[in-house]
Design an enzyme around this catalytic site. Structure first.
Site, PDB file in Angstrom:
ATOM      1  N   ASP A   1      -3.487  83.277  31.628  1.00  0.00           N
ATOM      2  CA  ASP A   1      -2.797  83.870  30.473  1.00  0.00           C
ATOM      3  C   ASP A   1      -2.225  85.240  30.817  1.00  0.00           C
ATOM      4  O   ASP A   1      -2.816  85.985  31.599  1.00  0.00           O
ATOM      5  CB  ASP A   1      -3.777  83.989  29.296  1.00  0.00           C
ATOM      6  CG  ASP A   1      -3.053  84.240  27.976  1.00  0.00           C
ATOM      7  OD1 ASP A   1      -1.824  84.011  27.908  1.00  0.00           O
ATOM      8  OD2 ASP A   1      -3.714  84.665  27.011  1.00  0.00           O
TER       9      ASP A   1
ATOM     10  N   GLY B   1       3.807  85.808  30.437  1.00  0.00           N
ATOM     11  CA  GLY B   1       4.979  86.232  29.654  1.00  0.00           C
ATOM     12  C   GLY B   1       5.002  87.746  29.489  1.00  0.00           C
ATOM     13  O   GLY B   1       6.036  88.398  29.695  1.00  0.00           O
TER      14      GLY B   1
ATOM     15  N   ARG C   1      10.547  85.391  30.969  1.00  0.00           N
ATOM     16  CA  ARG C   1       9.168  84.867  30.985  1.00  0.00           C
ATOM     17  C   ARG C   1       8.923  83.960  32.200  1.00  0.00           C
ATOM     18  O   ARG C   1       7.830  83.933  32.753  1.00  0.00           O
ATOM     19  CB  ARG C   1       8.907  84.076  29.697  1.00  0.00           C
ATOM     20  CG  ARG C   1       8.870  84.929  28.442  1.00  0.00           C
ATOM     21  CD  ARG C   1       8.684  84.049  27.208  1.00  0.00           C
ATOM     22  NE  ARG C   1       7.477  83.260  27.301  1.00  0.00           N
ATOM     23  CZ  ARG C   1       6.252  83.725  27.047  1.00  0.00           C
ATOM     24  NH1 ARG C   1       6.091  84.955  26.655  1.00  0.00           N
ATOM     25  NH2 ARG C   1       5.199  82.941  27.167  1.00  0.00           N
TER      26      ARG C   1
ATOM     27  N   HIS D   1       5.790  83.248  35.066  1.00  0.00           N
ATOM     28  CA  HIS D   1       5.140  81.995  35.484  1.00  0.00           C
ATOM     29  C   HIS D   1       5.217  81.823  37.007  1.00  0.00           C
ATOM     30  O   HIS D   1       4.292  81.324  37.641  1.00  0.00           O
ATOM     31  CB  HIS D   1       5.775  80.792  34.779  1.00  0.00           C
ATOM     32  CG  HIS D   1       5.596  80.847  33.286  1.00  0.00           C
ATOM     33  ND1 HIS D   1       4.394  81.163  32.704  1.00  0.00           N
ATOM     34  CD2 HIS D   1       6.469  80.646  32.260  1.00  0.00           C
ATOM     35  CE1 HIS D   1       4.519  81.150  31.388  1.00  0.00           C
ATOM     36  NE2 HIS D   1       5.771  80.847  31.100  1.00  0.00           N
TER      37      HIS D   1
ATOM     38  N   ASN E   1       1.566  73.427  24.652  1.00  0.00           N
ATOM     39  CA  ASN E   1       2.622  74.220  25.284  1.00  0.00           C
ATOM     40  C   ASN E   1       4.009  73.575  25.207  1.00  0.00           C
ATOM     41  O   ASN E   1       5.022  74.229  25.471  1.00  0.00           O
ATOM     42  CB  ASN E   1       2.278  74.545  26.752  1.00  0.00           C
ATOM     43  CG  ASN E   1       1.212  75.614  26.902  1.00  0.00           C
ATOM     44  OD1 ASN E   1       0.478  75.636  27.895  1.00  0.00           O
ATOM     45  ND2 ASN E   1       1.094  76.519  25.935  1.00  0.00           N
TER      46      ASN E   1
ATOM     47  N   ARG F   1       6.878  75.340  23.310  1.00  0.00           N
ATOM     48  CA  ARG F   1       7.619  76.482  23.856  1.00  0.00           C
ATOM     49  C   ARG F   1       9.087  76.125  24.057  1.00  0.00           C
ATOM     50  O   ARG F   1       9.441  74.949  24.097  1.00  0.00           O
ATOM     51  CB  ARG F   1       6.994  76.904  25.190  1.00  0.00           C
ATOM     52  CG  ARG F   1       5.609  77.449  24.982  1.00  0.00           C
ATOM     53  CD  ARG F   1       5.012  77.996  26.250  1.00  0.00           C
ATOM     54  NE  ARG F   1       3.731  78.604  25.929  1.00  0.00           N
ATOM     55  CZ  ARG F   1       3.252  79.707  26.464  1.00  0.00           C
ATOM     56  NH1 ARG F   1       3.933  80.336  27.387  1.00  0.00           N
ATOM     57  NH2 ARG F   1       2.089  80.187  26.090  1.00  0.00           N
TER      58      ARG F   1
ATOM     59  N   ARG G   1     -10.470  83.766  23.315  1.00  0.00           N
ATOM     60  CA  ARG G   1     -10.637  82.452  22.685  1.00  0.00           C
ATOM     61  C   ARG G   1     -10.535  81.370  23.758  1.00  0.00           C
ATOM     62  O   ARG G   1     -10.046  81.612  24.849  1.00  0.00           O
ATOM     63  CB  ARG G   1      -9.622  82.241  21.561  1.00  0.00           C
ATOM     64  CG  ARG G   1      -8.196  82.469  21.965  1.00  0.00           C
ATOM     65  CD  ARG G   1      -7.207  82.137  20.838  1.00  0.00           C
ATOM     66  NE  ARG G   1      -5.866  82.557  21.215  1.00  0.00           N
ATOM     67  CZ  ARG G   1      -5.275  83.672  20.783  1.00  0.00           C
ATOM     68  NH1 ARG G   1      -5.877  84.469  19.942  1.00  0.00           N
ATOM     69  NH2 ARG G   1      -4.055  83.976  21.198  1.00  0.00           N
TER      70      ARG G   1
END
Ligand code: FPP
Length: 249
Positions: A28, A31, A41, A45, A76, A79, A200
């Site tokens: 995570d 971005g 973004r 990645h 995902n 997106r 989370r």
């Protein structure tokens, strides 16, 4: 080119006792890493996939047996199309390189997730990496693609029910059910790391993380290094894992 070692980081002779056997990571912060640099973004990645290479090499070098990363979730797909396309392209590139180098490097690789909606070429690459992996032992990297913990459990329940109805499955136990999960045969993660500042689980390895130790850090995934992994492992070593029991009754 080595599958994992574009830039190898050394473990520096650290002792390995108390090392987690299986580390899971939610990738995570890609971005935000890109945004901070005024980049698209997709550049985040790309940097994130290079970090995966380095960290996988690092794990292998220090003696971790399994590394499982969350690269693309069942959610995902929501997106923007160009971002999804860029991630799929990176996965395609990575698996293509894996097919070319993993036999030489004796690295096993598996993909967890429902791959039926990936492109036929990606599906072929997944099958090829898994076929090559079946001939080796040693460090294994698992990449979760179109993966969701709930989806995995429902899919496993459906397959178990089919087998039971056909007389191919016995009583339902935690152990027998585990054999229907993507992670069949692999020990549960000892340590789950989430970089990027959120705390989370985001539908990742819901069944398997029942007793994993969680480690959160604000470091964004592309900036994650071997030293950061060492910090997570040091914290893991300080944890008192009781698995619901008491230590000195
Ligand atoms: C989460 O960061 C990252 C993803 C959803 C994609 C991860 C994919 C890769 C690193 C590419 C290929 C992977 C491998 C293993 C070769 P985010 O975009 O949600 O970051 P943000 O929270 O900062 O927006």
């Amino acid at each position: 080119m080595d599958l994992f070692t574009k830039k190898t980081e050394k473990a520096g002779g650290r002792e390995t006792s108390g090392l987690p056997r299986h580390i899971a990571i939610i990738l995570d912060g890609n971005g935000r890493w890109a945004k901070k640099r005024g980049l698209p973004r997709t550049a985040g990645h790309m940097a994130g996939s290079e970090t995966f290479r380095r960290i996988a090499t690092y794990c292998k070098n220090i003696g971790v047996d399994y590394l499982t990363v969350y690269a693309f979730s069942t959610e995902n797909w929501k997106r923007p199309e160009d971002e999804v396309g860029a991630i799929m392209k990176l996965l395609d590139k990575y698996l293509r390189e894996a097919v070319a180098t993993m036999a030489r490097d004796r690295i096993r690789m598996r993909v967890f997730g429902d791959i039926s909606c990936l492109s036929p070429e990606l599906q072929r690459l997944v099958a090829e990496t898994e076929e090559i992996s079946s001939h080796y032992e040693g460090f294994q990297a698992n990449i979760c693609i179109n993966y969701g913990g709930r989806d995995e459990i429902i899919n496993a329940a459906r397959r178990y029910a089919e087998d039971y109805a056909a007389g191919r499955a016995g009583a339902l136990t935690e152990e027998s059910f585990g054999a229907y999960l993507y992670s069949a045969g692999i020990p549960d993660p000892d340590l789950l790391i989430r970089p990027g500042g959120e705390q989370r689980i985001s539908n990742f390895l819901l069944w398997q993380c029942a007793y994993s130790e969680f480690y959160f850090t604000d470091v964004l995934w592309p900036d994650f290094t071997g030293a950061e992994l060492d910090k997570a492992i040091a914290e893991y070593r300080r944890r008192d894992r009781r698995f619901g029991a008491v230590k000195n009754p």
